[in-house]
Design a protein around this motif. Structure first.
Motif, PDB file in Angstrom:
ATOM      1  N   UNK A  27      10.897   4.050   0.106  1.00 39.48           N
ATOM      2  CA  UNK A  27      12.049   4.010  -0.800  1.00 39.48           C
ATOM      3  C   UNK A  27      12.147   2.644  -1.475  1.00 39.48           C
ATOM      4  N   UNK A  28      11.926   1.580  -0.701  1.00 41.39           N
ATOM      5  CA  UNK A  28      12.004   0.234  -1.276  1.00 41.39           C
ATOM      6  C   UNK A  28      10.931   0.043  -2.343  1.00 41.39           C
ATOM      7  N   UNK A  29       9.689   0.486  -2.028  1.00 39.60           N
ATOM      8  CA  UNK A  29       8.599   0.354  -2.999  1.00 39.60           C
ATOM      9  C   UNK A  29       8.916   1.152  -4.262  1.00 39.60           C
ATOM     10  N   UNK A  78      12.930   8.804  -6.774  1.00 38.44           N
ATOM     11  CA  UNK A  78      12.502  10.176  -7.032  1.00 38.44           C
ATOM     12  C   UNK A  78      11.153  10.490  -6.398  1.00 38.44           C
ATOM     13  N   UNK A  79      10.233   9.522  -6.376  1.00 39.29           N
ATOM     14  CA  UNK A  79       8.906   9.769  -5.808  1.00 39.29           C
ATOM     15  C   UNK A  79       8.979  10.146  -4.338  1.00 39.29           C
ATOM     16  N   UNK A  80      10.028   9.646  -3.646  1.00 41.26           N
ATOM     17  CA  UNK A  80      10.137   9.852  -2.203  1.00 41.26           C
ATOM     18  C   UNK A  80      10.647  11.260  -1.889  1.00 41.26           C
ATOM     19  N   UNK A  81      11.043  11.995  -2.913  1.00 44.65           N
ATOM     20  CA  UNK A  81      11.381  13.402  -2.691  1.00 44.65           C
ATOM     21  C   UNK A  81      10.181  14.161  -2.125  1.00 44.65           C
ATOM     22  N   UNK A  82       8.983  13.637  -2.387  1.00 47.74           N
ATOM     23  CA  UNK A  82       7.773  14.200  -1.793  1.00 47.74           C
ATOM     24  C   UNK A  82       7.924  14.307  -0.277  1.00 47.74           C
ATOM     25  N   UNK A  83       8.471  13.278   0.346  1.00 46.11           N
ATOM     26  CA  UNK A  83       8.689  13.293   1.800  1.00 46.11           C
ATOM     27  C   UNK A  83       9.861  14.212   2.150  1.00 46.11           C
ATOM     28  N   UNK A  84      10.916  14.119   1.352  1.00 45.53           N
ATOM     29  CA  UNK A  84      12.180  14.775   1.690  1.00 45.53           C
ATOM     30  C   UNK A  84      12.071  16.287   1.720  1.00 45.53           C
ATOM     31  N   UNK A  85      11.195  16.866   0.912  1.00 43.51           N
ATOM     32  CA  UNK A  85      11.092  18.316   0.853  1.00 43.51           C
ATOM     33  C   UNK A  85      10.746  18.958   2.179  1.00 43.51           C
ATOM     34  N   UNK A  86      10.126  18.193   3.068  1.00 37.11           N
ATOM     35  CA  UNK A  86       9.811  18.725   4.395  1.00 37.11           C
ATOM     36  C   UNK A  86      10.551  18.002   5.510  1.00 37.11           C
ATOM     37  N   UNK A  87      10.826  16.723   5.351  1.00 36.82           N
ATOM     38  CA  UNK A  87      11.428  15.941   6.433  1.00 36.82           C
ATOM     39  C   UNK A  87      12.943  15.819   6.314  1.00 36.82           C
ATOM     40  N   UNK A  88      13.466  15.748   5.123  1.00 47.08           N
ATOM     41  CA  UNK A  88      14.885  15.422   4.920  1.00 47.08           C
ATOM     42  C   UNK A  88      15.561  16.493   4.067  1.00 47.08           C
ATOM     43  N   UNK A  89      15.378  17.729   4.438  1.00 49.25           N
ATOM     44  CA  UNK A  89      15.810  18.842   3.597  1.00 49.25           C
ATOM     45  C   UNK A  89      17.321  18.841   3.389  1.00 49.25           C
ATOM     46  N   UNK A  90      18.091  18.523   4.430  1.00 47.57           N
ATOM     47  CA  UNK A  90      19.551  18.596   4.312  1.00 47.57           C
ATOM     48  C   UNK A  90      20.082  17.572   3.308  1.00 47.57           C
ATOM     49  N   UNK A  91      19.768  16.272   3.446  1.00 43.59           N
ATOM     50  CA  UNK A  91      20.264  15.340   2.415  1.00 43.59           C
ATOM     51  C   UNK A  91      19.635  15.574   1.049  1.00 43.59           C
ATOM     52  N   UNK A  92      18.401  16.048   1.019  1.00 45.73           N
ATOM     53  CA  UNK A  92      17.702  16.274  -0.245  1.00 45.73           C
ATOM     54  C   UNK A  92      18.347  17.407  -1.030  1.00 45.73           C
ATOM     55  N   UNK A  99      20.254  12.486  -0.835  1.00 46.54           N
ATOM     56  CA  UNK A  99      19.037  11.693  -0.632  1.00 46.54           C
ATOM     57  C   UNK A  99      18.780  10.727  -1.777  1.00 46.54           C
ATOM     58  N   UNK A 100      19.156  11.098  -2.980  1.00 50.11           N
ATOM     59  CA  UNK A 100      18.845  10.270  -4.151  1.00 50.11           C
ATOM     60  C   UNK A 100      19.748   9.059  -4.309  1.00 50.11           C
ATOM     61  N   UNK A 101      20.770   8.930  -3.500  1.00 52.03           N
ATOM     62  CA  UNK A 101      21.655   7.768  -3.599  1.00 52.03           C
ATOM     63  C   UNK A 101      20.853   6.488  -3.315  1.00 52.03           C
ATOM     64  N   UNK A 159      21.072   5.846   5.909  1.00 48.03           N
ATOM     65  CA  UNK A 159      20.187   6.674   6.715  1.00 48.03           C
ATOM     66  C   UNK A 159      20.533   6.662   8.203  1.00 48.03           C
ATOM     67  N   UNK A 160      21.603   5.970   8.585  1.00 50.45           N
ATOM     68  CA  UNK A 160      22.089   6.000   9.959  1.00 50.45           C
ATOM     69  C   UNK A 160      23.439   6.708  10.033  1.00 50.45           C
ATOM     70  N   UNK A 161      24.353   6.327   9.160  1.00 51.16           N
ATOM     71  CA  UNK A 161      25.718   6.829   9.238  1.00 51.16           C
ATOM     72  C   UNK A 161      25.954   8.168   8.576  1.00 51.16           C
TER      73      UNK A 161
END
Length: 926
Positions: A245-247, A256-270, A275-277, A282-284
């Motif tokens: 995300x930082x990169x 937006x590029x990190x949505x690649x990860x989110x589609x399988x790992x972070x489906x609920x926030x995505x 997720x795009x905020x 990512x803790x609270x």
């Protein structure tokens, strides 16, 4: 008045029942015609809730009237009406009782067994017909039917039907639907789609406790699974994705590029939009801790392709009324409705796709998109699916070295074993009669997550699953110490006597047994799988490889069964930094049902006097120290503590190490001290001798084919000749593979024919190999017949073992190539029609490949050529573009590999075509 009340409720219930029955009949007719259309929507669920409520409401007044009526009519002379009335009352009782049994009142009645429920269901369905008939007979023998009452019934029915029509128009999921600001592009570069293109509310995907009430055993397994902890509730993943995300923020200005990860790992926030905020907590944020929830998997409605990267369609599930209510009474009503009418619940949350390997492939097959890497549009990542599909384990790969007795037709057979359960959805699944579910722990190999959470019992469950999946074998020794020296094998129970001061070469064989995909798969760059070898004499350490240092780091000079992944500058990808993945320096993964040979050199001291014991262990740890040291360093204030980490102290990797397989051999030595020789005892290996030879030959064959080494192929031929002496078809069949690789085609034909003479030889593999040989010899028609035989034959054995080789797209490609070559033989304008026919057939085969693997380089390349030959420039250009997309960039790879070879001496040595690992080393390799 009581009778009128019973009639009124019965009338409404009757209208409601007709509606419910109509839906059941319509769906049944659809299934008969092959169109499984569901008419069960929110309105239907409401009508079913009304049906249950009316049925429960009817019980007391019916019993009061029925008992009172029987008591009042006891002395009447009309015996026939009385007898019919008793029968009517009995059938009504059966109707009501069966309804209560089907409702399964929580804590009172819970009818689970499918047969018992079927009996209750058909009793409840058929009793109303008997009631109508008996009531008619009862009134014929007694007072006439009062038709004005019938008019009232008709009126009430009309009112109910009108209410049903009104309710039919509402779908509660649309009440709060929200479209992403970017529209359909929001989901890119992930390939996830929602059914309506809208976001999905987080609450509808975070209903695990709701599921737990009826499925406690499934919930318990899932709660401890890697799926549950696949998101930011996983410390290694959290550290890696924070960096990604930082990169992305620094490079692109967004994540937006990190949505690649989110589609399988972070489906609920995505999918809920969080997720795009830019400052996503990512803790609270509760969505960050959700993981892959029950609903995320079970709300998937379609697998769009086999390209992976989350290429599925998901929709917000339609729940029974009051599913989201916090009111205990309404919650109780909701659960009673689910228990009373589970068919819709099952239809919503359990679909045929959940039993398919393609379902798992949606996330367990990956390519890295250009939006993430800023390099190419496509780079292959982990891929469980294709190695499984093309294996003998799946029953789809026709070219395997070994085949199971019966195919494992989906991933669940291994990773969701049956367990006894009293869950709401439990069934007798294996014919034993015991109620069971599929284990939702998904036992596999991720021991790290459970260990970091302090769940040692879950670590043990994964370790138990890993037992017996591989083996390691000290197969042979070459006393001269050179790869070309004579081989003494197989070792045990006889072993040679070692000469002090000499050099020996030890041959270890790793064999995959029950693994259905490449080993090691998944995060193969950070999985730490290695051979730990020690050679000792009494208390003296003579040599070693793969030992660990005081911080838990493994000797880098060991043999690793992994992938050494590089970035574009030739640095190791050592922190799961997907945005930098470029090319492997080496890939030591082992295919299913295959083997790998590892060579170890040992110099024996001249003063050796006691037997030499050589131990080998195939060790596994997830993750390696290099990665975990970085993970710990990335920890931020407020993050949960990481187990065994002491602030201010060097990180020690205490993640559990699993011994996957082990072997030991003891060698006597010449000129021993008195009594030492007599102490040498080696039990015979339980592996059949022919199979040990065969596994060794497979390892040499794969090593020789990968490196082009003629020496390994020559030795493999000698080994398989030995296997043939055991009267095993594997010998001549694998000899044919070697001869074909060496270009010795006539000898390959002879070996294949000898293999075909064995009754238990796999005809499909022989046909494939014969096709290759015939094609190489120019016998194209025979080759075409061979390949078609592989893909189309359905022998009784193939059917019984649940094999289906029509999906082996490597064979399909060979057929396409052969058809293409056959068409080229028809030259000139006069033979254009014949040539066109062959080309059409060839193109059809490559298109079949693309249906199974749309990223297949061979298929796209040849379709480009075929369409160019046929004058279709548009299609040729399209396939040229796709071929360029999926083809590796060899020039860029060479630069990265050259830099890595200078930077990592141990990995450079491991990347050589032939590697001999020295055991005599004063220190671990860098």
């Amino acid at each position: 008045m009581l009778l009128y009340a019973v009639f009124a409720v019965t009338a409404v219930t009757g209208a409601n029942s007709v509606y419910l029955a109509s839906i059941t009949v319509l769906e049944w007719l659809g299934r008969q015609q092959g169109t499984a259309v569901s008419y069960q929507d929110h309105f239907y669920l409401g009508m079913f809730a009304l049906h249950v409520a009316l049925g429960l409401l009817l019980i007391v007044p019916f019993l009061l009237f029925g008992v009172g009526h029987i008591l009042a009519a006891r002395g009447r002379r009309n015996r026939r009406a009385g007898r019919i009335g008793y029968a009517l009352f009995g059938i009504c009782l059966a109707l009501l009782l069966s309804g209560v049994l089907l409702v399964r009142l929580e804590g009172v009645i819970d009818l689970k067994h499918p047969t018992a429920r079927a009996v209750a269901y058909w009793t409840h369905v058929t009793c109303p017909l008997a009631v109508l008939w008996l009531y008619w007979l009862h009134r014929l023998a007694g007072p006439r039917i009062r038709w004005p009452v019938a008019g009232v019934v008709a009126g009430l029915t009309a009112i109910v039907v009108a209410a049903m029509v009104l309710w039919q128009t509402h779908d509660p999921r649309t009440w709060h639907a929200r479209e992403p600001a970017e529209g359909p592009d929001y989901f890119q570069p992930s390939r996830v789609k929602t059914a309506d293109g809208n976001l999905i509310p987080a609450r509808s995907m975070m209903m695990d406790e709701y599921c737990r009430r009826c499925h406690p055993d499934a919930y318990e397994g899932w709660f401890h699974s890697a799926h549950h902890f696949a998101s930011f509730n996983n410390a290694p993943y959290r550290a890696t994705v924070r960096e990604t995300r930082r990169v992305a923020l620094e490079r692109d200005g967004d994540v937006k590029a990190v949505r690649f990860c989110a589609g399988c790992h972070d489906v609920v926030p995505f999918l809920s939009g969080a997720f795009d905020q830019r400052e996503f907590d990512d803790i609270g944020d509760p969505t960050a801790q959700a993981g892959i929830t029950c609903t995320v998997c079970h709300a998937i409605t379609h697998i769009n392709s086999t390209v992976g990267n989350g290429d599925y369609t998901i929709e917000e599930p339609l729940h029974y009324p009051f599913a989201y209510s916090d009111n205990p009474i309404l919650q109780y009503i909701n659960h009673q409705l689910v228990r009373a009418k589970p068919a819709f619940h099952k239809q919503t949350f359990l679909k045929p796709l959940h039993k398919s390997a393609e379902f798992c492939a949606a996330c367990h097959k990956v390519h890295l998109p250009g939006e993430l890497t800023h390099y190419k549009e496509f780079l292959r990542g982990q891929n469980h699916y294709d190695s499984y599909l093309l294996s003998g384990v799946s029953g789809h790969g026709a070219r395997s070295f070994y085949y199971p007795r019966q195919a494992e037709t989906n991933c669940n057979g291994c990773h969701m074993p049956l367990q006894a359960s009293n869950d709401f959805g439990a069934k007798p699944l294996d014919g034993s009669g015991q109620l069971q579910i599929h284990n939702h722990l998904f036992p596999a190999a991720n021991t790290a997550l459970a260990y970091l959470r302090g769940e040692d019992q879950i670590v043990a469950a994964h370790q138990e699953f890993l037992q017996g999946v591989l083996r390691v074998d000290w197969f042979g020794v070459k006393p001269g110490g050179s790869i070309d020296d004579p081989l003494l094998a197989p070792l045990r129970p006889e072993v040679p006597t070692l000469q002090p001061g000499s050099k020996i070469l030890l041959e270890a064989v790793i064999r995959t047994l029950t693994v259905g995909h490449l080993f090691t798969e998944g995060t193969s760059d950070s999985n730490e799988v290695w051979l730990e070898v020690t050679a000792t004499s009494a208390e003296r350490l003579l040599g070693h490889s793969g030992l660990r240092d005081e911080w838990g780091g493994v000797d880098r000079g060991a043999h690793f069964v992994n992938t050494f992944m590089l970035d574009r500058e030739g640095h190791r990808v050592n922190r799961r930094n997907a945005q930098d993945i470029f090319v492997p320096l080496y890939n030591h993964q082992i295919p299913p049902g295959a083997a790998q040979v590892v060579h170890y050199a040992l110099d024996l001291p001249p003063d050796l006097q006691t037997p030499v014991t050589v131990d080998v262990k195939l060790q596994y740890r997830k993750f390696d120290r290099e990665y975990m040291q970085w993970v710990v360093a990335q920890s931020q204030p407020g993050d949960p503590p990481i187990r065994d980490v002491e602030p201010g102290q060097p990180y020690v990797n205490t993640l559990p190490i699993t011994t996957l397989a082990a072997d030991r051999i003891v060698f006597p030595v010449a000129f021993p001290v008195v009594g030492a020789a007599a102490a040498v005892v080696n039990p015979e290996r339980e592996i059949p001798a022919w199979q040990r030879w065969n596994d060794y030959g497979i390892g040499l064959l794969l090593e020789g084919r990968a490196s082009g080494g003629k020496g390994e192929l020559r030795q493999a031929a000698e080994v398989f000749a030995k296997v043939e002496e055991f009267q095993q078809y594997h010998g001549p069949l694998n000899l044919a593979r070697v001869y074909f690789a060496e270009g010795r085609l006539d000898e390959a034909v002879s070996a294949a024919n000898r293999a075909a003479a064995y009754a238990d030889a796999p005809a499909w593999t022989i046909s494939w190999l014969s096709g290759l040989i015939n094609k190489q010899q120019g016998h194209l028609d025979n080759a075409i017949a061979n390949f078609r035989s592989v893909l189309k034959d359905r022998s009784p054995e193939i059917i019984a073992r649940q094999f289906d080789f029509s999906r082996d797209y490597e064979v399909i490609n060979e057929l396409g190539l052969t058809l293409f070559e056959r068409g080229k033989q028809f030259r000139g304008e006069s033979r254009r029609a014949e040539r066109e026919q062959w080309f059409r057939e060839a193109a059809a085969e490559f298109e079949r490949t693309l249906q199974l693997d749309s990223e297949n380089v061979t298929a796209h390349y040849n379709l480009a050529l075929l369409h160019a030959q046929r004058g279709d420039e548009a299609k040729a250009a399209e396939h040229q573009r796709l071929h360029a997309r999926y083809k590796p960039d060899d020039n860029a790879r060479d630069r990265a590999l050259a830099a890595a070879r200078r930077r990592y001496p141990a990995a450079n040595r491991a990347a050589e075509p032939l590697v001999i690992y020295p055991l005599n080393r004063a220190a671990a390799a860098p």
